[in-house]
Structures are given as C-alpha cells and as structure tokens.
Write an enzyme that holds these catalytic residues in place. Sequence first.
Site, PDB file in Angstrom:
ATOM      1  N   HIS A   1       0.834  -1.207   0.000  1.00  0.00           N
ATOM      2  CA  HIS A   1       0.000   0.000   0.000  1.00  0.00           C
ATOM      3  C   HIS A   1       0.869   1.258   0.000  1.00  0.00           C
ATOM      4  CE1 HIS A   1      -3.204  -2.676   2.141  1.00  0.00           C
ATOM      5  NE2 HIS A   1      -3.002  -3.025   0.886  1.00  0.00           N
TER       6      HIS A   1
ATOM      7  N   HIS B   1      -9.166  -2.283  -5.003  1.00  0.00           N
ATOM      8  CA  HIS B   1      -8.078  -2.589  -4.083  1.00  0.00           C
ATOM      9  C   HIS B   1      -7.073  -3.543  -4.718  1.00  0.00           C
ATOM     10  CE1 HIS B   1      -5.820  -2.711  -0.431  1.00  0.00           C
ATOM     11  NE2 HIS B   1      -5.681  -4.005  -0.637  1.00  0.00           N
TER      12      HIS B   1
ATOM     13  N   ASP C   1      -3.111  -2.879  -5.018  1.00  0.00           N
ATOM     14  CA  ASP C   1      -2.052  -3.839  -4.694  1.00  0.00           C
ATOM     15  C   ASP C   1      -1.096  -4.015  -5.869  1.00  0.00           C
ATOM     16  OD1 ASP C   1      -2.770  -4.427  -2.079  1.00  0.00           O
ATOM     17  OD2 ASP C   1      -3.874  -6.259  -2.590  1.00  0.00           O
TER      18      ASP C   1
ATOM     19  N   HIS D   1      -0.377 -11.015  -5.061  1.00  0.00           N
ATOM     20  CA  HIS D   1       1.007 -10.587  -4.847  1.00  0.00           C
ATOM     21  C   HIS D   1       2.014 -11.517  -5.514  1.00  0.00           C
ATOM     22  CE1 HIS D   1      -0.576  -7.640  -2.135  1.00  0.00           C
ATOM     23  NE2 HIS D   1      -1.009  -8.533  -1.275  1.00  0.00           N
TER      24      HIS D   1
END
Length: 306
Positions: A79, A238, A242, A265
């Site tokens: 973030h 969101h 990321d 991720h």
Amino acid sequence: MIFQRTVKEMVKTTGVGLHSGNKVTLTIKPAPINTGIVLMRTDLNPAVAIPAKANMVRETTMCTALVNDEGVRISTIEHLFAALAGLGIDNAVIEVDAPEIPIMDGSASPFVFLLQSAGIQEQSAPKKYLRIKRTVRVEDGDKWAEIRPFQGFRVNFAIDFNHPEIARSQQHMVMDFSSTAFVKDISRARTFGFMRDIEYLRANNLALGGSMENAVVLDEYRVLNPDGLRYEDEFVKHKILDAFGDLYVAGHAIIGEFCAYKTGHALNNQLVRAVLAAQDAWELVSFDKEADAPVSFAMPGNAVFA
C-alpha cells in the site's frame, strides 16, 4: 526534462502492524538521485537496509514482503508502494521500527496524505521509465498476468469471487493511469477479508492487528462494516492498488498495459521478475518535455486530494 522526485522533508507516522498487532512507527526521508526506494529496519542494531528490488520479494502470502539474504524482513509494503508509485516518487529512505509497514486504514490514502504533507521535490537527474517493448505473460492455473506495449500506463484487471456482495459489484476495471486518477479513484480502496478466514489466520499469528478499522470484512453474505464501502467497486479497485504497489519494485514507472485475471502478490511479483529477466522486452527511457511523456504525474506542489 522530466526529473526524478523525492520528498521535500522528513515525515513520520505511527500505526498498527496488520499481522503483529503491534505499534509501528514509519519515517519517510528524502534520498539522493538514483537511490531508488530503500527500506530500513531501525529496531535492529545496527540498522539493516533493504533495497526495494523485485528479487528481494521473497514472501507473498497475504502481503508482499522484502527479505534480505540474512532473513531480515519488512512485510506489507504494497500500500505504501502504491502511494509512492502513484505520486511518482523515485527516491526515498523508508525507516520502520518493526518487521512490517503499518496497515493504517487498509488503503494507500494515508500514505498519499503523508507524502503530500512532506512535499514532493524535483531533483537534478532525469526520471527513467521502464518502457515495455513486447508482451510478457505469467500464469498459475486459471490466474494470469501480462504486460504489453502501450503508450501510457493502463491497467485492465478482473477478479472473480464467488461471494454475493462481491458478485454484485463490478469485478472488472480498465484504468488509464494518472496521479489524479490514482488518488481519487484507487487510493482509498481498502484491503478486504472474510470472517471465515480470520480464525485460521490468527491461529497462525497473522492478521492480529486486523479489524474493521483497516479492512472491509465480509461474512458469507454481506459487508459487515457499519459504514459500508467507499466505492461500489472497492474490491477490484483494491486489487489494482495492490498491483500498483507490487509492480513498483521494478524500480521505475512503467510505460505499458498491465492485464490480469485473479492475480495477487505472488503472480504480480513473478511478472515483474519475468519482465526484468527478458532484457529484450523493455528499455529505460527519459523525456525532455512533459508533453512527450505518456505517463502523467501531478506536478510537485499540486496536491491531489481524494
């Protein structure tokens, strides 16, 4: 000439570590040209510096973590890195007195505010962009991510969650990047999680600092947060946030189109590594004039508020 950027002044904040639940102090300091983003664990003696590079990302479970060869780690960088990427900060030293970046409200917005409070300083060296010359793709089952040539920075992202609340929302978004669009449309989107996972996470000493103060929490049917969502499509936004943070460990703003389906991720980092390893797939470029640059960042001093 479009120049590199750092922060004008040191700025500091305190928050809670998402996974430890402990208090964490974060300090952002200016750094010289060509430094890049360097994170430093100041709770260790001597302090340990970890450069933010793609090959230093060695943990991607529930967050993105940098880990050096001695096993020193700094977790939950994504973030903060999204905010650095969104405002075009090339050089900074990030000090933290814990093994993780504070979660703040679960979005990038507090970090955007922090960086804007510090001020943005143009430096004396040209800003380098990573321009994509050919498509690079990575896959994991039905999940995939790729980056392809594009004159700008575009994100084309789709998620697919079998949950009634998320299914009701828009799960696909295409966005042409600019600092203004990032701050207004992406930066306030919070991380989200499911009640059914919390017991397992806490049994494994994860998400000990997680709460409705820093995440969107869902049960089997609905959002439990009393104030609801910040955006109707906060979930996909969101995931885009990321991705902005995960891609920034490439070390430069990207000129290209990032396309992804159900990525997280791990796959984001695999893509960055695959791109950097394919040296014919990219080049570093600079621009003499603002008008020539296909990726637009707000000018220093012109704060953009969410």
